[in-house]
Design a protein around this motif. Structure first.
Motif, PDB file in Angstrom:
ATOM      1  N   ALA A  17      -5.683  33.914 -56.053  1.00  0.00           N
ATOM      2  CA  ALA A  17      -5.718  32.449 -55.931  1.00  0.00           C
ATOM      3  C   ALA A  17      -4.678  31.968 -54.932  1.00  0.00           C
ATOM      4  N   GLU A  18      -3.513  32.622 -54.958  1.00  0.00           N
ATOM      5  CA  GLU A  18      -2.456  32.234 -54.017  1.00  0.00           C
ATOM      6  C   GLU A  18      -2.861  32.551 -52.585  1.00  0.00           C
ATOM      7  N   GLU A  19      -3.499  33.687 -52.367  1.00  0.00           N
ATOM      8  CA  GLU A  19      -3.962  34.050 -51.024  1.00  0.00           C
ATOM      9  C   GLU A  19      -5.027  33.066 -50.541  1.00  0.00           C
ATOM     10  N   GLU A  20      -5.926  32.647 -51.440  1.00  0.00           N
ATOM     11  CA  GLU A  20      -6.948  31.659 -51.080  1.00  0.00           C
ATOM     12  C   GLU A  20      -6.304  30.325 -50.712  1.00  0.00           C
TER      13      GLU A  20
ATOM     14  N   ALA B 216      -6.490  28.553 -47.086  1.00  0.00           N
ATOM     15  CA  ALA B 216      -6.988  27.188 -46.919  1.00  0.00           C
ATOM     16  C   ALA B 216      -5.973  26.323 -46.182  1.00  0.00           C
ATOM     17  N   GLU B 217      -4.698  26.528 -46.470  1.00  0.00           N
ATOM     18  CA  GLU B 217      -3.661  25.737 -45.789  1.00  0.00           C
ATOM     19  C   GLU B 217      -3.596  26.093 -44.302  1.00  0.00           C
ATOM     20  N   ARG B 218      -3.747  27.378 -43.976  1.00  0.00           N
ATOM     21  CA  ARG B 218      -3.732  27.772 -42.559  1.00  0.00           C
ATOM     22  C   ARG B 218      -4.935  27.177 -41.823  1.00  0.00           C
ATOM     23  N   LEU B 219      -6.080  27.209 -42.470  1.00  0.00           N
ATOM     24  CA  LEU B 219      -7.288  26.638 -41.863  1.00  0.00           C
ATOM     25  C   LEU B 219      -7.120  25.142 -41.623  1.00  0.00           C
TER      26      LEU B 219
END
Length: 263
Positions: free
Chosen positions: A239-242, A246-249
């Motif tokens: 979940a943290e990686e997702e 999402a924040e990088r995108l």
């Protein structure tokens, strides 16, 4: 010549053993490997227990200790603890259940560990050995006189196998008893949630095997709990990686002049 024959008188056995007061009995030092009970001021040596006798006692202690722990009761289960039943009588039941405070009082006194006449155990257990009358008649009368709430006799002798529970029931005059036979389950009056198999008591498994099985079950539960924690941690990391992806995108879209909330 006739010869008169004098009658031969059988020698009467005379008890020359000392008569002890209870206080003398409490500090008496006899043979190292022999336990003595006191009956009418006389020392009664206890016979060496059979292996079955030992197994039954250990099994009952194990089950009672588990029961007390599960119900968070401030009680203790002991073997070798004496119970004074009269002015000049004291017994050593096979198993005794009493409050922790009573045991501490007995420990604070010099000499043998014995509950005084006014220090009632909640339950005493005797496993029948050589002297059946002592367990069924004499000791029963003593424990009743001492107002012990429950007295359990375990009788493993072939052909006579049973468990007899004597209990002080409100409204009844003295002990009433119930016999439990092989194939049945005993239900204690003092501990009504304690239900045990008569067959297992009369022919118990080794406590060491029970402890091993319990430990194996605990290890299995620990492994399951560890696996669940690992799974939860993996899900948290995923979940943290997702979230980071999402924040990088979103940051890249803003660099391109695109509002990520409108996409």
């Amino acid at each position: 010549m006739s010869q008169s024959i004098a009658p031969v008188l059988a020698e009467q056995q005379i008890d020359t053993s000392p008569t002890l007061t209870f206080e003398e009995y409490r500090v008496y030092q006899g043979e190292i490997d022999v336990k003595y009970e006191l009956y009418k001021g006389k020392l009664i040596p206890m016979p060496t227990a059979t292996v079955l006798h030992i197994k039954i006692c250990e099994y009952l202690v194990y089950q009672l200790q588990r029961y007390l722990a599960e119900h968070n009761l401030d009680l203790v289960v002991k073997t070798g603890l004496g119970v004074r039943t009269d002015e000049d009588k004291s017994r050593i039941p096979d198993v005794v259940v009493c409050t922790q405070s009573l045991l501490e009082q007995a420990a604070a006194r010099p000499g043998a560990g014995i509950l005084e006449f006014d220090e009632k155990p909640l339950l005493v257990v005797e496993v029948v050995s050589e002297n059946r009358r002592a367990d069924y008649v004499i000791k029963r009368a003593e424990y009743e006189l001492a107002n012990v709430p429950e007295y359990c006799i375990v009788d493993p002798k072939n052909g006579k196998q049973k468990i007899r529970l004597f209990a002080l029931i409100e409204g009844e005059d003295g002990y009433t008893y119930t016999d439990f036979l092989p194939g049945e389950e005993i239900v204690s009056v003092v501990f009504p949630d304690l239900i045990l198999s008569v067959d297992e008591i009369l022919n118990p498994p080794f406590v060491e095997q029970l402890v091993k099985a319990e430990n194996a079950q605990l290890q299995e539960l620990k492994q399951e709990a560890t696996a669940e924690r690992q799974h939860a941690e993996e899900e948290r990391q995923r979940a943290e990686e997702e979230r980071q992806r999402a924040e990088r995108l979103a940051a890249r879209l803003r660099e391109l002049g695109v509002d990520p909330d409108t996409v």
